[in-house]
Write an enzyme that holds these catalytic residues in place. Structure first.
Site, short mmCIF file in Angstrom:
data_model
loop_
_atom_site.label_atom_id
_atom_site.label_comp_id
_atom_site.label_asym_id
_atom_site.label_seq_id
_atom_site.Cartn_x
_atom_site.Cartn_y
_atom_site.Cartn_z
N SER A 12 0.52 -1.93 -14.29
CA SER A 12 1.86 -2.50 -14.21
C SER A 12 2.23 -3.20 -15.51
CB SER A 12 1.93 -3.49 -13.04
OG SER A 12 3.21 -4.05 -12.94
N SER A 21 7.71 -4.12 -9.79
CA SER A 21 7.11 -5.41 -9.44
C SER A 21 5.75 -5.53 -10.10
CB SER A 21 6.97 -5.53 -7.91
OG SER A 21 6.55 -6.83 -7.55
N GLU A 22 5.46 -6.70 -10.68
CA GLU A 22 4.25 -6.87 -11.48
C GLU A 22 2.96 -6.60 -10.72
OE1 GLU A 22 6.46 -10.78 -12.45
OE2 GLU A 22 6.93 -9.04 -11.20
N ASN A 23 2.99 -6.76 -9.40
CA ASN A 23 1.76 -6.56 -8.63
C ASN A 23 1.48 -5.10 -8.33
OD1 ASN A 23 4.09 -6.82 -6.91
ND2 ASN A 23 2.73 -6.88 -5.14
#
Length: 470
Positions: free
Chosen positions: A377, A335-337
């Site tokens: 990320s 997940s990008e976060n």
């Protein structure tokens, strides 16, 4: 099912950490950076400042510091740098309501209707930046690097310029984004991006010591990490402040050299933007009605997963495809976060506001998962560490161009991390979408009519009618 990661600390562990300095024979006096209140910590922020605001959605936002700024109307004409602006009247949304923000630099508007309204009516300047580029602008700024090159945005409005930054009240474009300089390295085109630093950075930490060493909890590292390093004056709001030497050196995420002021937060409500839970009556019945009619697309997308893959899933249909992964294979979801090893949606008693995915939904993390900052990320993403990305789309061209982030003058969601995801040279990109729009207009076109997310980036399209290889 793999065991879920627990981050609660036992009393014995806390005691051992508090005695760490003494056990090493380290005895010294330290200068405390602790301020008596949030109001005192922000009182010298002048009008016209560039202020960096940590957090992602409502997760890890420095809400007490934001409240203190909102109570000082003289802190106005702010250029606010943040991944997004919270939701209406919450977190950074409060400063939009008080009209203290002149310009937003962000990657995502999301569900903040007031943010979108102010932008489209000409009351607010908005500079939309791809999420990974924004994270790298901050990381580079904090590292003393004035500019860098990235493939993200090449062939789109990010390269060519012209995206509206400010509208007039009549709807004309008053300020537009400037084009980027292009450089070619090893035969591939890249855009030159200027780094970002802030006059002040407002950051949220789980724990801090009196020297300013910071520890983040679960997915709250996100943009807090890079922003802590990119502020000329970094002000930290911590849930807990401990004496110097209480934190194990190996657990510190941000060294105190970057931190100038610390305040103790408290009374947190920790609102959740999208409380999402697993329901006992089955996966399909728990889906929103809009997604139940697209179940064929979702299940077909799940067949893209292969054993051992690292994959990133977009909001909506792509994320729901994770519910239909073959139980006989292992897929590592990113997940990008700042999460690797996403698990299923939580049960009601597992919901944790510090643990969300890039769609702001509550999630779990599987055993062996990890947390990290947003800049780390996107380093994984740009370097093609992911095998697969599945995204939604508004339009796809016959050449594989993708448009999925804006309808000029009407709908402004922002590109989020999509431009970064599709720019990875060796990651397979799959788009899931309805074959036609509600009025019957095809979404697969000779050429896209909407602003592009990526140029010649789509490998496969999955619709309700067919699967296309581009």
């Amino acid at each position: 099912m793999a065991a879920l990661v627990k981050t609660r600390l036992s009393v014995s562990v806390l005691r051992s950490r508090r005695s760490y300095a003494a056990s090493r024979g380290i005895l010294y006096r330290c200068y405390s950076k602790v301020y008596p209140s949030a109001a005192k910590a922000v009182e010298d922020i002048p009008a016209g400042s560039t202020v960096l605001f940590g957090g992602f959605g409502l997760c890890g936002v420095p809400e007490k510091l934001i409240d203190a700024v909102a109570q000082r109307p003289q802190i106005k004409n702010i250029t606010a740098v943040s991944n997004n602006a919270g939701v209406d009247g919450v977190a950074l949304g409060k400063l939009l309501n008080t009209r203290q923000v002149k310009r937003m630099v962000a990657s995502y508007v999301g569900e903040n209707k007031e943010f979108a309204r102010q932008y489209l009516s000409g009351e607010l300047e908005v500079e939309l930046v791809p999420q990974g580029t924004l994270a790298e602008k901050l990381r580079a700024g904090g590292a003393g690097i004035p500019a860098f090159y990235t493939a993200t945005g090449y062939g789109t409005a990010i390269q060519h310029g012209g995206t509206p930054i400010k509208y007039s009240p009549e709807g004309y474009v008053e300020i537009e984004a400037m084009p980027r300089e292009v450089g070619v390295f090893d035969g591939r085109a890249y855009l030159k991006e200027r780094s970002i630093t802030g006059d002040f950075a407002l950051v949220k930490a789980w724990r801090a010591d009196e020297l300013g060493n910071l520890v983040f909890r679960e997915s709250t590292n996100n943009f807090n990490g890079p922003m802590a390093t990119a502020g000329k004056v970094t002000i930290v709001e911590a849930e807990e402040i401990v004496p110097a030497g209480s934190l194990m050196p190996s657990e510190i995420h941000i060294p105190g050299i970057h931190v100038h002021r610390i305040v103790k937060g408290g009374g947190y409500e920790k609102k959740i933007e999208k409380r999402t839970v697993t329901k006992e009556d089955g996966i399909e019945s728990s889906l929103p009605a809009s997604m139940q009619k697209r179940i064929r697309i979702i299940k077909r997308a799940a067949r893209e997963f292969k054993d051992g893959m690292y994959a990133n899933l977009g909001i909506g249909m792509p994320m729901l495809a994770s519910n239909f992964i073959d139980p006989g294979i292992t897929v590592h979801l990113q997940s990008e976060n700042g999460i690797l090893g996403l698990g299923p949606f939580p049960t009601e008693d597992q919901v944790d506001p510090d643990l969300i995915n890039a769609g702001k939904e509550t999630v779990t993390v599987l055993s062996g998962g990890s947390f990290f900052s947003s800049d780390t990320s996107f380093a994984m993403i740009r370097n093609s560490r992911l095998d697969l990305t599945i995204l939604g789309g508004m339009e796809v061209s016959e050449a594989g161009d993708l448009a999925n982030w804006i309808i000029p003058g009407k709908m402004v969601k922002g590109m989020g991390g999509a431009m970064d995801l599709v720019s990875a040279a060796n990651t397979k990109v799959v788009v899931t979408m309805d074959h036609c729009s509600k009025d019957g207009t095809p979404k697969i076109l000779k050429q896209c009519t909407l602003p592009l997310t990526g140029l010649k980036c789509v490998n496969r399209i999955i619709t309700d009618k067919c699967v296309f290889d581009v």
